[in-house]
Write an enzyme that holds these catalytic residues in place. Sequence first.
Site, PDB file in Angstrom:
ATOM      1  N   LYS A  14       0.831  -1.213   0.000  1.00 35.68           N
ATOM      2  CA  LYS A  14       0.000   0.000   0.000  1.00 35.68           C
ATOM      3  C   LYS A  14       0.865   1.263   0.000  1.00 35.68           C
ATOM      4  O   LYS A  14       0.651   2.178  -0.797  1.00 35.68           O
ATOM      5  CB  LYS A  14      -0.931   0.019   1.231  1.00 35.68           C
ATOM      6  CG  LYS A  14      -1.893  -1.160   1.293  1.00 35.68           C
ATOM      7  CD  LYS A  14      -2.846  -1.061   2.475  1.00 35.68           C
ATOM      8  CE  LYS A  14      -2.201  -1.164   3.845  1.00 35.68           C
ATOM      9  NZ  LYS A  14      -1.607  -2.486   4.140  1.00 35.68           N
ATOM     10  N   ARG A  89     -10.419   0.261   7.589  1.00 37.86           N
ATOM     11  CA  ARG A  89      -9.994  -1.087   7.960  1.00 37.86           C
ATOM     12  C   ARG A  89     -11.131  -1.899   8.547  1.00 37.86           C
ATOM     13  O   ARG A  89     -10.931  -3.068   8.890  1.00 37.86           O
ATOM     14  CB  ARG A  89      -8.904  -0.992   9.028  1.00 37.86           C
ATOM     15  CG  ARG A  89      -7.498  -1.046   8.471  1.00 37.86           C
ATOM     16  CD  ARG A  89      -6.561  -0.828   9.641  1.00 37.86           C
ATOM     17  NE  ARG A  89      -5.375  -1.621   9.525  1.00 37.86           N
ATOM     18  CZ  ARG A  89      -4.267  -1.183   8.923  1.00 37.86           C
ATOM     19  NH1 ARG A  89      -4.205   0.010   8.387  1.00 37.86           N
ATOM     20  NH2 ARG A  89      -3.216  -1.958   8.856  1.00 37.86           N
TER      21      ARG A  89
HETATM   22  P1  AP5 Z   1       4.658  -1.595   1.997  1.00 39.89           P
HETATM   23  O1  AP5 Z   1       4.463  -0.788   0.778  1.00 39.89           O
HETATM   24  O2  AP5 Z   1       5.216  -0.948   3.202  1.00 39.89           O
HETATM   25  O3  AP5 Z   1       3.288  -2.347   2.376  1.00 39.89           O
HETATM   26  P2  AP5 Z   1       2.057  -1.840   3.212  1.00 39.89           P
HETATM   27  O4  AP5 Z   1       0.863  -2.522   2.631  1.00 39.89           O
HETATM   28  O5  AP5 Z   1       2.054  -0.358   3.304  1.00 39.89           O
HETATM   29  O6  AP5 Z   1       2.414  -2.531   4.607  1.00 39.89           O
HETATM   30  P3  AP5 Z   1       2.272  -1.992   6.080  1.00 39.89           P
HETATM   31  O7  AP5 Z   1       3.063  -2.903   6.937  1.00 39.89           O
HETATM   32  O8  AP5 Z   1       2.507  -0.544   6.154  1.00 39.89           O
HETATM   33  O9  AP5 Z   1       0.740  -2.288   6.296  1.00 39.89           O
HETATM   34  P4  AP5 Z   1      -0.076  -2.306   7.584  1.00 39.89           P
HETATM   35  O10 AP5 Z   1      -1.452  -2.243   7.053  1.00 39.89           O
HETATM   36  O11 AP5 Z   1       0.230  -3.462   8.472  1.00 39.89           O
HETATM   37  O12 AP5 Z   1       0.455  -1.054   8.419  1.00 39.89           O
HETATM   38  P5  AP5 Z   1      -0.127   0.382   8.727  1.00 39.89           P
HETATM   39  O13 AP5 Z   1       1.024   1.269   8.882  1.00 39.89           O
HETATM   40  O14 AP5 Z   1      -1.212   0.739   7.791  1.00 39.89           O
HETATM   41  O15 AP5 Z   1       5.526  -2.858   1.594  1.00 39.89           O
HETATM   42  C1  AP5 Z   1       5.975  -3.783   2.580  1.00 39.89           C
HETATM   43  C2  AP5 Z   1       7.395  -4.238   2.232  1.00 39.89           C
HETATM   44  O16 AP5 Z   1       7.351  -4.992   1.016  1.00 39.89           O
HETATM   45  C3  AP5 Z   1       8.364  -3.072   1.979  1.00 39.89           C
HETATM   46  O17 AP5 Z   1       9.615  -3.413   2.477  1.00 39.89           O
HETATM   47  C4  AP5 Z   1       8.373  -2.950   0.442  1.00 39.89           C
HETATM   48  O18 AP5 Z   1       9.591  -2.454  -0.022  1.00 39.89           O
HETATM   49  C5  AP5 Z   1       8.161  -4.376   0.002  1.00 39.89           C
HETATM   50  N1  AP5 Z   1       7.403  -4.490  -1.255  1.00 39.89           N
HETATM   51  C6  AP5 Z   1       6.359  -3.715  -1.678  1.00 39.89           C
HETATM   52  N2  AP5 Z   1       5.901  -4.128  -2.882  1.00 39.89           N
HETATM   53  C7  AP5 Z   1       6.652  -5.221  -3.211  1.00 39.89           C
HETATM   54  C8  AP5 Z   1       6.651  -6.105  -4.340  1.00 39.89           C
HETATM   55  N3  AP5 Z   1       5.792  -5.962  -5.351  1.00 39.89           N
HETATM   56  N4  AP5 Z   1       7.556  -7.113  -4.360  1.00 39.89           N
HETATM   57  C9  AP5 Z   1       8.447  -7.262  -3.321  1.00 39.89           C
HETATM   58  N5  AP5 Z   1       8.497  -6.459  -2.228  1.00 39.89           N
HETATM   59  C10 AP5 Z   1       7.600  -5.445  -2.181  1.00 39.89           C
HETATM   60  O19 AP5 Z   1      -0.796   0.143  10.150  1.00 39.89           O
HETATM   61  C11 AP5 Z   1      -0.020  -0.203  11.277  1.00 39.89           C
HETATM   62  C12 AP5 Z   1      -0.902  -0.352  12.485  1.00 39.89           C
HETATM   63  O20 AP5 Z   1      -1.532   0.903  12.797  1.00 39.89           O
HETATM   64  C13 AP5 Z   1      -2.072  -1.338  12.368  1.00 39.89           C
HETATM   65  O21 AP5 Z   1      -1.665  -2.666  12.652  1.00 39.89           O
HETATM   66  C14 AP5 Z   1      -3.046  -0.779  13.402  1.00 39.89           C
HETATM   67  O22 AP5 Z   1      -2.659  -1.150  14.701  1.00 39.89           O
HETATM   68  C15 AP5 Z   1      -2.859   0.723  13.261  1.00 39.89           C
HETATM   69  N6  AP5 Z   1      -3.785   1.336  12.285  1.00 39.89           N
HETATM   70  C16 AP5 Z   1      -3.447   1.929  11.109  1.00 39.89           C
HETATM   71  N7  AP5 Z   1      -4.528   2.342  10.453  1.00 39.89           N
HETATM   72  C17 AP5 Z   1      -5.595   2.010  11.218  1.00 39.89           C
HETATM   73  C18 AP5 Z   1      -6.993   2.151  11.059  1.00 39.89           C
HETATM   74  N8  AP5 Z   1      -7.532   2.712   9.968  1.00 39.89           N
HETATM   75  N9  AP5 Z   1      -7.806   1.682  12.047  1.00 39.89           N
HETATM   76  C19 AP5 Z   1      -7.283   1.123  13.163  1.00 39.89           C
HETATM   77  N10 AP5 Z   1      -5.964   0.928  13.368  1.00 39.89           N
HETATM   78  C20 AP5 Z   1      -5.124   1.378  12.400  1.00 39.89           C
HETATM   79 MG    MG Z   2       2.156   1.039   4.898  1.00 42.35          MG
END
Ligand code: AP5
Ligand code: MG
Length: 190
Positions: A14, A89
């Site tokens: 994402k 989410r």
């Molecule tokens: P990346 O692009 O970082 O993936 P991502 O989908 O953004 O992953 P996140 O870990 O950020 O998602 P998340 O939903 O768990 O975390 P968030 O911060 O939203 O890519 C991941 C890795 O893969 C990178 O190293 C990248 O380089 C690599 N990659 C990308 N594309 C690739 C490809 N095609 N091939 C190979 N490698 C690739 O949320 C964190 C926490 O915050 C949640 O757990 C929750 O506790 C809280 N939170 C956030 N939003 C909410 C909400 N709306 N409601 C409630 N709690 C929330």
């Molecule tokens: Mg992210």
Amino acid sequence: MLNIVIFGAPGSGKGTQSERIVEKYGLDHISTGDVLRAEIAAGSELGKLAQSLIDNGQLIPDELMVSILAAKLDALAGGKGVIFDGFPRTIAQAESLKKILKERGQDVTAMIELDVPEDELMDRLLKRGQASGRADDNEETIKKRLVVYREQTSPLKEWYKNEGKHCYINGLGELDRIFADIVAAIDSKI
Ligand code: AP5
Ligand code: MG
């Protein structure tokens, strides 16, 4: 206004693809995960609550998350549109987003689902954990995040299908191919 929801499991790409979408379409980017990590870094009350939940792979309560989102959106008012990364989410968050945008005379243009198998998600996040030290990128917490995704977040696929907004993207493979598929999906909804 172009409002894009980028959707998928933890590690589905994402954040990575959002950067490219922002560049191509000139959108503002709201990543709720980044907002929460900034609060943790600042040591705020919200940050303290967020830290305990994030470390445990759990979601921040809907009401709180929706008010944070609405405030971020108001602070941006006036741009070409927004990419929502990590929000909504839950069904409750999706309903709130619809209402918030409607009050502003807007709607979600497209929901882009990045589909990636769980073994690949685990690989990507463990690698990122080693490189970046992001606290929730450890095996135990990743497993919990994946369960939360399956149980609370994945039902949004059906919800957005019913809204006529859902676009499926195979999120496994080359970044350029995935981005090209995203652009084609967005352009088909404009
Ligand atoms: P990346 O692009 O970082 O993936 P991502 O989908 O953004 O992953 P996140 O870990 O950020 O998602 P998340 O939903 O768990 O975390 P968030 O911060 O939203 O890519 C991941 C890795 O893969 C990178 O190293 C990248 O380089 C690599 N990659 C990308 N594309 C690739 C490809 N095609 N091939 C190979 N490698 C690739 O949320 C964190 C926490 O915050 C949640 O757990 C929750 O506790 C809280 N939170 C956030 N939003 C909410 C909400 N709306 N409601 C409630 N709690 C929330
Ligand atoms: Mg992210």
